[in-house]
Enzyme design. Structure first.
Site: not given
Ligand code: NOJ
Length: 555
Positions: A223, A282
């Site tokens: 993440d 991500e």
């Molecule tokens: C990306 C995640 O996919 C999302 O759902 C989240 O709110 C943010 N990162 C913060 O962790």
């Protein structure tokens, strides 16, 4: 549909069959755990619910599943606010359930990727509570605490904004009741950013990764992989609406070069385990070239291609993004990782619809076509739960049902054009319909945490199974062919000549034709028809490709 599964724990961990580089062309199904299947009737999906449905995913032809966070959390941001990285939240089950799930997945030939959330913890994490309790103490060095600006420290330390709206800083109150320092949170205030300059933070995450690797997981979805390192001195940005800059430029808090050293060290850790364990980033980077830095040979294995996700329904634009993405990832020897939807964006069935102009069904027609295009491209694909059912975004959720923190931190009808009904993230997180009727369409015996539209009866797994015209069977067919045709997945691709608005691409043994136009296009028959997102019709030596459709041809 569900299957009896044993719950006993074998003594020896089962590893999936050895297949080096499996991730280079894997189709990975994103399970948003809270909305997939609920086994205990509390209206919230859980690990046992996922486990019971794994045979369905294996039967569809998935190679792996990615599970969104199921760790102990106050759920201020759907579990992306972790209070204990080594514990399963009782909402989702127990550590034993996680262990059972991984083991069952492996027995079914599915790999399991779990989320890791290293940019921030929950404000209920013991480290943050300790930090709040000791103004000026060493515990604060694990986060970003600063004195405020202004005569009395009444202003935030810099001008950074939270991705969810409002300032990225919150002022603390000291245990004696006086106003104290501010702390940084790029997301909600309940998600304080960790300080990756702290050796303790680094050591802790190494240990967390090992904990889950020892349990048998096959990798991590990382993440905010672009956010852990902040520019020295935390400099001002000098403008507002900073969220609009994400993914289009390097910011002092996103895509800093320093993050790569962390990913390199994680790669060494992953490589120290047997069985090709992977990391997928991500990461929001401004260009395909900068995104490719995350997948250099000594860094992570995959990075979601959000440029492709953001691309409009336009043949020339799609071709350009595909070319740029392939060139960038090939320059570092990595495959491209395609994705059309996830739990943070409007579902592509709705995104691709041109409003009233497109007519009913246009979004679904395009979504079905986009799925065939994506699965024909070289590399790996992530599918978001429900896209195989053609689910649309739910845009009429009542405000009182919503849970997305972004909804509460951004004013309705704000300048970002979001109107309080769509554009936020609950609409893509509505629990899946499994059966035509019954409580929550088979999601679980106790209702569902977000209301499901009545029309989802007809979109349920039960309603679509065996219907050759259904989206579910289209996905099943495409995934089966992807396994059968050795030329699909990772490997060469070239463009064929095609009229404007049409893409034709060639893979070993396969041609894929996509018509993005609102009208039928007549082409010479490219080969033997294998699969099509809409019914084809033929002339003398020609095929009429319907509007907004895609077809696969054996050559
Ligand atoms: C990306 C995640 O996919 C999302 O759902 C989240 O709110 C943010 N990162 C913060 O962790």
């Amino acid at each position: 549909m569900t299957q009896e599964l044993t719950t006993s724990l074998p003594t020896e961990p089962v590893r999936p069959s050895e297949s080096p580089g499996w991730w280079r062309d894997a189709v990975i199904y994103q399970v948003y755990v809270r909305s997939f299947a609920d086994s205990d009737g509390d209206g919230i999906g859980d690990l046992r619910g996922v486990r019971e449905r794994l045979p369905h995913l294996a039967g569809l032809g998935m190679d792996a599943v990615w599970l969104t966070p199921f760790y102990a959390s106050p759920q201020a941001d759907g579990g992306y606010d972790v209070a204990d990285y080594r514990t399963v939240d009782p909402l989702f089950g127990t550590l034993g359930d996680a262990d059972d799930l991984v083991r069952t997945a492996h027995e079914l030939g599915l790999r399991v990727i779990v989320d890791v959330v290293p940019n921030h913890s929950s404000d209920q994490h013991p480290w943050f509570r300790e930090a709040l309790a000791e103004p000026g103490g060493a515990a604060r060095t694990r986060y970003h605490f600063r004195r405020g600006r202004g005569a009395h420290g009444e202003l935030p330390p810099n001008d950074w904004e939270s991705v969810f709206g409002g300032p990225a800083w919150t002022r603390t109150t000291d245990p004696d009741g006086t106003l104290g320092e501010w702390y940084l949170h790029l997301f909600a205030p309940e998600q304080p950013d960790l300080n990756w300059d702290s050796p303790e933070v680094r050591a802790e995450f190494d240990s967390v990764l090992r904990f889950w690797l020892d349990l048998g997981v096959d990798g991590f979805r990382i993440d905010v992989a672009h956010g852990m390192v902040k520019a020295a001195g935390l400099p001002d940005i000098g403008r507002t609406e900073q969220a609009k800059l994400i993914g289009s430029q390097v910011l002092p808090f996103f895509d800093q070069d320093g993050v790569h050293e962390i990913h390199r060290s994680w790669r060494r850790l992953l490589d120290s385990y047997p069985g090709d364990r992977i990391g997928v980033a991500e990461a929001w980077a401004p260009t395909a070239e900068r995104l490719a830095l995350y997948v250099r040979p000594d860094e992570l294995h995959q990075a979601f291609n959000f440029q492709f996700l953001k691309c409009p329904w336009d043949a020339a634009a799609m071709r350009e993004v595909i070319d740029e993405s392939l060139a960038a990832t090939r320059s570092v020897g990595a495959p491209t990782t395609w994705v059309l939807s996830n739990h943070d964006v409007v579902r592509h069935t709705t995104r691709y619809a041109d409003g009233a102009d497109g007519g009913p069904g246009q979004g679904l027609a395009r979504a079905r076509a986009a799925a065939l295009l994506t699965l024909a491209l070289p590399g790996s694909s992530y599918l978001y739960q429900g896209e195989e059912l053609g689910l649309p975004e739910v845009t009429d959720l009542p405000d009182e049902a919503r849970q997305d923190p972004a909804f509460f931190r951004t004013s309705p009808d704000g300048e970002d054009g979001q109107n309080g009904q769509d554009g936020f993230r609950d609409g893509c997180r509505v629990p899946l319909p499994w059966t035509r009727s019954g409580e929550s369409y088979g999601f679980g015996p106790g209702g569902s945490w977000l209301p499901q539209p009545d029309a989802w009866s007809g979109l349920s797994v039960e309603a679509q199974t065996g219907d050759p015209g259904s989206t579910l069977e289209l996905y099943r067919g495409a995934l089966a062919l992807r396994r059968e045709l050795p030329g699909l997945g990772d490997g060469p691709m070239s463009w064929l000549e095609a009229p404007a608005g049409v893409l034709a691409l060639s893979r070993p043994g396969l041609v894929c034709t996509l018509n993005t136009l609102g009208e039928e296009v007549e082409l010479p028959v490219p080969g033997r028809a294998l699969l099509s997102s809409a019914p084809l019709s033929y002339g003398a030596g020609t095929v009429r490709i319907p509007p907004d459709s895609c077809a696969w041809w054996a050559i």
